[in-house]
Motif scaffolding. Structure first.
Motif, mmCIF file in Angstrom:
data_model
loop_
_atom_site.group_PDB
_atom_site.id
_atom_site.type_symbol
_atom_site.label_atom_id
_atom_site.label_comp_id
_atom_site.label_asym_id
_atom_site.label_seq_id
_atom_site.Cartn_x
_atom_site.Cartn_y
_atom_site.Cartn_z
ATOM 1 N N SER A 178 1.435 2.294 -12.224
ATOM 2 C CA SER A 178 0.042 2.871 -11.550
ATOM 3 C C SER A 178 0.419 3.099 -10.136
ATOM 4 O O SER A 178 0.765 2.205 -9.374
ATOM 5 N N LEU A 179 0.405 4.512 -9.886
ATOM 6 C CA LEU A 179 0.595 4.702 -8.332
ATOM 7 C C LEU A 179 -0.470 4.218 -7.624
ATOM 8 O O LEU A 179 -0.510 3.969 -6.503
ATOM 9 N N PHE A 180 -1.871 4.175 -8.247
ATOM 10 C CA PHE A 180 -3.015 3.918 -7.546
ATOM 11 C C PHE A 180 -2.937 2.426 -7.147
ATOM 12 O O PHE A 180 -3.209 2.012 -5.947
ATOM 13 N N VAL A 181 -2.506 1.497 -8.107
ATOM 14 C CA VAL A 181 -2.358 0.143 -8.017
ATOM 15 C C VAL A 181 -1.295 -0.264 -6.941
ATOM 16 O O VAL A 181 -1.541 -0.998 -6.083
ATOM 17 N N THR A 182 -0.369 0.472 -7.090
ATOM 18 C CA THR A 182 0.810 0.112 -6.225
ATOM 19 C C THR A 182 0.507 0.441 -4.706
ATOM 20 O O THR A 182 0.574 -0.431 -3.827
ATOM 21 N N GLY A 183 -0.478 1.614 -4.461
ATOM 22 C CA GLY A 183 -0.759 2.043 -3.179
ATOM 23 C C GLY A 183 -1.787 1.033 -2.649
ATOM 24 O O GLY A 183 -1.805 0.723 -1.375
#
Length: 216
Positions: free
Chosen positions: A177-182
């Motif tokens: 998940s790019l959102f969670v990572t960011g």
């Protein structure tokens, strides 16, 4: 790995809450910013009840423990928090404001569920990481408002960082998940900055007026 990261996050956040309870009663204040606290309570109780009723996994029991601990922290807010505000904020107004924050927090969580649906993970993940980022910023704001580390500690700061980093790895890096990572990495930036501020207090205690007189 999934179980390890889940347990690590659960343990770290439990340490945060236990230390916040200890500091709250010892220093007669509240140790977690109330806006973030309200969102946490709403998130924990909603997902603890739902998961325990439908699919009782480890995280469901962790959420229940967190929810119970946060209920005690909320008590310290209502018991001692009025003194953190100016005198014109009378007790009834303060209480109504606190209740309003909790009610609004449950509404916000419901809106996430209405948008993304309960059975999936998106509502839980997105709301959890966004309120986590809010908490990271509000801890720094609390430090500034109190002109030091009153009602705060390195134990809370470090455990909060670890408790956020573990699910960032689990749902972000490993979950793709790019959102969670960011959002998780932004939390790390704020958390490390907050840790740095608390270390600064310990190294230069005379620069900070930690014993701020009660405002009301």
């Amino acid at each position: 790995m999934d179980l390890f990261l889940t347990l690590l996050s659960g343990l770290a956040w439990t340490i945060v809450y236990l230390e916040a309870i200890r500091l709250g009663f010892r220093q007669r204040t509240y140790a977690i910013p109330v806006a973030a606290l309200g969102l946490n309570i709403a998130w924990e109780w909603i997902y603890a009840v739902y998961d325990l009723a439908h699919d009782p996994q480890v995280q469901a029991y962790v959420n229940l423990v967190w929810g119970l601990a946060d209920a005690v922290i909320l008590y310290t807010f209502f018991r001692f928090g009025r003194n953190e505000f100016p005198k014109f904020v009378a007790r009834p107004l303060f209480t109504a404001w606190g209740v309003g924050i909790v009610v609004a927090s449950f509404l916000i969580q419901w809106l996430f569920i209405a948008e993304f649906g309960m059975p999936g993970m998106k509502a839980a993940e997105y709301s959890a990481f966004l309120q986590n980022l809010l908490m990271s910023g509000l801890f720094i704001a609390m430090f500034v408002a109190r002109r030091g580390s009153r009602g705060q500690s390195l134990v809370i700061a470090v455990a909060k960082w670890i408790g956020t980093l573990a699910p960032t790895i689990l749902f972000g890096f490993l979950g793709g998940s790019l959102f969670v990572t960011g959002i998780g990495l932004l939390c790390t930036v704020f958390d490390l900055a907050y840790i740095g501020l608390l270390i600064w207090v310990k190294l230069r205690p005379r620069m900070f007026a930690e014993q701020v007189p009660a405002l009301g």
